[in-house]
Design an enzyme around this catalytic site. Structure first.
Site, PDB file in Angstrom:
ATOM      1  CG  HIS A 124      -8.762   0.504  -4.439  1.00  0.00           C
ATOM      2  ND1 HIS A 124      -9.527   1.279  -3.912  1.00  0.00           N
ATOM      3  CD2 HIS A 124      -7.365   0.858  -3.777  1.00  0.00           C
ATOM      4  CE1 HIS A 124      -9.065   2.078  -2.861  1.00  0.00           C
ATOM      5  NE2 HIS A 124      -7.816   1.802  -2.740  1.00  0.00           N
ATOM      6  CG  ASP A 131      -1.897   0.904   1.246  1.00  0.00           C
ATOM      7  OD1 ASP A 131      -2.192   1.595   0.204  1.00  0.00           O
ATOM      8  OD2 ASP A 131      -2.847   1.004   2.301  1.00  0.00           O
TER       9      ASP A 131
HETATM   10  C1  HEM Z   1      -9.931  -0.368   2.674  1.00  0.00           C
HETATM   11  C2  HEM Z   1      -9.228   0.578   2.853  1.00  0.00           C
HETATM   12  C3  HEM Z   1      -8.198   0.583   1.567  1.00  0.00           C
HETATM   13  C4  HEM Z   1      -7.238  -0.265   1.288  1.00  0.00           C
HETATM   14  C5  HEM Z   1      -6.845  -1.420   1.870  1.00  0.00           C
HETATM   15  C6  HEM Z   1      -6.574   0.377   0.211  1.00  0.00           C
HETATM   16  C7  HEM Z   1      -5.241  -0.182  -0.492  1.00  0.00           C
HETATM   17  C8  HEM Z   1      -4.748   0.370  -1.617  1.00  0.00           C
HETATM   18  C9  HEM Z   1      -3.841  -0.568  -2.270  1.00  0.00           C
HETATM   19  C10 HEM Z   1      -3.125  -1.921  -2.045  1.00  0.00           C
HETATM   20  C11 HEM Z   1      -3.166   0.247  -3.460  1.00  0.00           C
HETATM   21  C12 HEM Z   1      -2.321  -0.161  -4.469  1.00  0.00           C
HETATM   22  C13 HEM Z   1      -1.026   0.199  -4.355  1.00  0.00           C
HETATM   23  C14 HEM Z   1      -0.759   1.982  -4.138  1.00  0.00           C
HETATM   24  O1  HEM Z   1      -0.821   2.837  -5.282  1.00  0.00           O
HETATM   25  O2  HEM Z   1      -0.875   2.572  -3.126  1.00  0.00           O
HETATM   26  C15 HEM Z   1      -4.219   1.397  -3.284  1.00  0.00           C
HETATM   27  C16 HEM Z   1      -3.849   2.466  -4.114  1.00  0.00           C
HETATM   28  C17 HEM Z   1      -4.733   3.653  -4.006  1.00  0.00           C
HETATM   29  N1  HEM Z   1      -5.686   3.863  -2.848  1.00  0.00           N
HETATM   30 FE1  HEM Z   1      -6.348   2.837  -1.569  1.00  0.00          FE
HETATM   31  N2  HEM Z   1      -6.867   1.441  -0.205  1.00  0.00           N
HETATM   32  C18 HEM Z   1      -8.087   1.836   0.810  1.00  0.00           C
HETATM   33  C19 HEM Z   1      -8.640   2.907   0.621  1.00  0.00           C
HETATM   34  C20 HEM Z   1      -8.757   4.174   0.024  1.00  0.00           C
HETATM   35  C21 HEM Z   1      -9.435   5.243   0.124  1.00  0.00           C
HETATM   36  C22 HEM Z   1     -10.309   5.446   0.960  1.00  0.00           C
HETATM   37  C23 HEM Z   1      -8.916   6.103  -0.964  1.00  0.00           C
HETATM   38  C24 HEM Z   1      -9.186   7.387  -1.378  1.00  0.00           C
HETATM   39  C25 HEM Z   1     -10.282   8.263  -0.753  1.00  0.00           C
HETATM   40  C26 HEM Z   1      -7.792   5.444  -1.475  1.00  0.00           C
HETATM   41  C27 HEM Z   1      -7.065   5.994  -2.446  1.00  0.00           C
HETATM   42  C28 HEM Z   1      -6.088   5.170  -3.353  1.00  0.00           C
HETATM   43  C29 HEM Z   1      -5.395   5.930  -4.424  1.00  0.00           C
HETATM   44  C30 HEM Z   1      -5.311   7.250  -4.892  1.00  0.00           C
HETATM   45  C31 HEM Z   1      -4.487   4.930  -4.859  1.00  0.00           C
HETATM   46  C32 HEM Z   1      -3.419   5.072  -5.921  1.00  0.00           C
HETATM   47  C33 HEM Z   1      -4.339   4.795  -7.299  1.00  0.00           C
HETATM   48  C34 HEM Z   1      -3.514   4.867  -8.401  1.00  0.00           C
HETATM   49  O3  HEM Z   1      -3.056   5.999  -8.938  1.00  0.00           O
HETATM   50  O4  HEM Z   1      -2.803   3.881  -9.138  1.00  0.00           O
HETATM   51  N3  HEM Z   1      -7.539   4.145  -0.927  1.00  0.00           N
HETATM   52  N4  HEM Z   1      -4.897   1.344  -2.365  1.00  0.00           N
END
Ligand code: HEM
Length: 315
Positions: free
Chosen positions: A225, A152
């Site tokens: 996601h 993450d």
């Molecule tokens: C259940 C909770 C969440 C988990 C376990 C989670 C996990 C992840 C994972 C594993 C990634 C891919 C690796 C990375 O680029 O960081 C990711 C990407 C991302 N997440 Fe989450 N996330 C969660 C909630 C959220 C929320 C609530 C938001 C925004 C309000 C968010 C915004 C983003 C963004 C902006 C990316 C990058 C997307 C891209 O441009 O590739 N995440 N998240």
């Protein structure tokens, strides 16, 4: 130096520590309580300096944010232009609840005892003025894996980009050097997630699980996601936030969660990502991650620069 740093921002853009303690509090509705919290604004930077000096190698960092109601009560106007109470986002299937709080402490260090000691010191100072809302002990897991087993934070902006995306600039000059932070505490249905074949999990996130490689645009489904949270402005430029999510939980109680925390210079960016996740694009096509993740809390805060924090105490 990035011009936004002149007001000495709180350490929003510095790298995450290995453990974090997230605390949400409400301020009692008395004049004494409000006065105590205001005077604490002057104490806060000194408490941080003291903790940092005591063990500089542990990367201790503490951040203090104020909710919209608290700002109105303590400091009145002027108010950060985009500070408001986070509104619930209700999709066809899932809801992002609103659970506003007055104060957020985001305490990070390489060792939990440092976070704990700092929280204790905070409560010595303002314990009489506040009531408890939420406290979450969170930890870095192995190679930066989230509770669901994926790395993450990969797409987080870094360096100067992190400052550009997370710190307020000349668009709101009185609040330059500040940041808006949105938090949500999630619990996961980890049994159901772990029963999902890894290939299906990868389609839900849009990346490979073992080595974090991004799936191709053709491979990613529209409810992945990283499709729904990858957003652009009307000129096609990326809109990013700075996330510092960590896993937390209680295996004995069967609780497996993620504490989501996202810093932005404009909270509308984070809220648009949430709207994409919960309402879906198109409407009804919600984030697949939500089939295994329930948001229990949701709140927005403004994190003033150190320069402003000092002035606020005197208001
Ligand atoms: C259940 C909770 C969440 C988990 C376990 C989670 C996990 C992840 C994972 C594993 C990634 C891919 C690796 C990375 O680029 O960081 C990711 C990407 C991302 N997440 Fe989450 N996330 C969660 C909630 C959220 C929320 C609530 C938001 C925004 C309000 C968010 C915004 C983003 C963004 C902006 C990316 C990058 C997307 C891209 O441009 O590739 N995440 N998240």
């Amino acid at each position: 130096m990035n011009d936004k740093l002149v007001n000495n921002p709180q350490p929003v853009t510095e790298p995450p520590g290995k453990t974090a303690l997230f605390i949400s509090l409400n301020i009692k509705k008395t004049a004494e309580a409000e006065a105590l919290v205001k005077s604490f604004c002057t104490d806060f930077p000194a408490l941080i300096r003291s903790m940092t000096i005591r063990d500089p190698e542990r990367h201790f960092r503490g951040i203090l944010g104020f909710g919209s109601d608290a700002w109105d009560r303590l400091f009145k106007s002027p108010k950060p232009a985009k500070l408001h109470t986070f509104k619930e986002i209700k999709g066809q299937t899932y809801t992002a609840p609103s659970t506003p709080a007055d104060l957020l402490f985001h305490i990070r260090a390489d060792r939990m005892d440092h976070c704990f000691e700092f929280a204790r010191q905070i409560m010595v100072k303002i314990g009489a003025a506040v009531t408890y809302q939420d406290e979450t002990f969170a930890f870095r897991s192995f190679d930066g894996r989230s509770m669901i087993g994926f790395i993450d934070g990969t797409e987080n902006p870094t360096g100067n980009d992190a400052v550009d995306f997370a710190i307020v600039g000349d668009e709101d000059p009185q609040f330059k050097g500040g940041s808006y932070v949105l938090i949500q505490r999630y619990v996961h249905d980890l049994d159901a997630w772990n029963k999902l074949p890894v290939e299906q999990q990868e389609l839900a996130i849009g990346r490979k699980k073992f080595d974090d490689l991004e799936l191709s645009e053709q491979e990613k489904p529209s409810n992945a996601h990283n499709v729904l949270t990858n957003i652009k402005d009307d000129k096609g430029n990326d809109l990013k936030i700075l996330r510092d999510n960590l896993p937390y939980g209680s295996p004995a109680e069967g609780v497996y969660g993620t504490y989501f925390i996202g810093y932005a210079k404009d909270p509308a960016v984070t809220e648009r990502m949430l709207s994409n996740m919960f309402i879906g694009v198109p409407v009804g096509n919600h984030d697949r991650l939500l089939d295994f993740s329930t948001a229990l809390t949701g709140a927005l805060f403004f994190v003033p620069s150190y320069a402003l924090l000092g002035e606020l105490a005197g208001k």
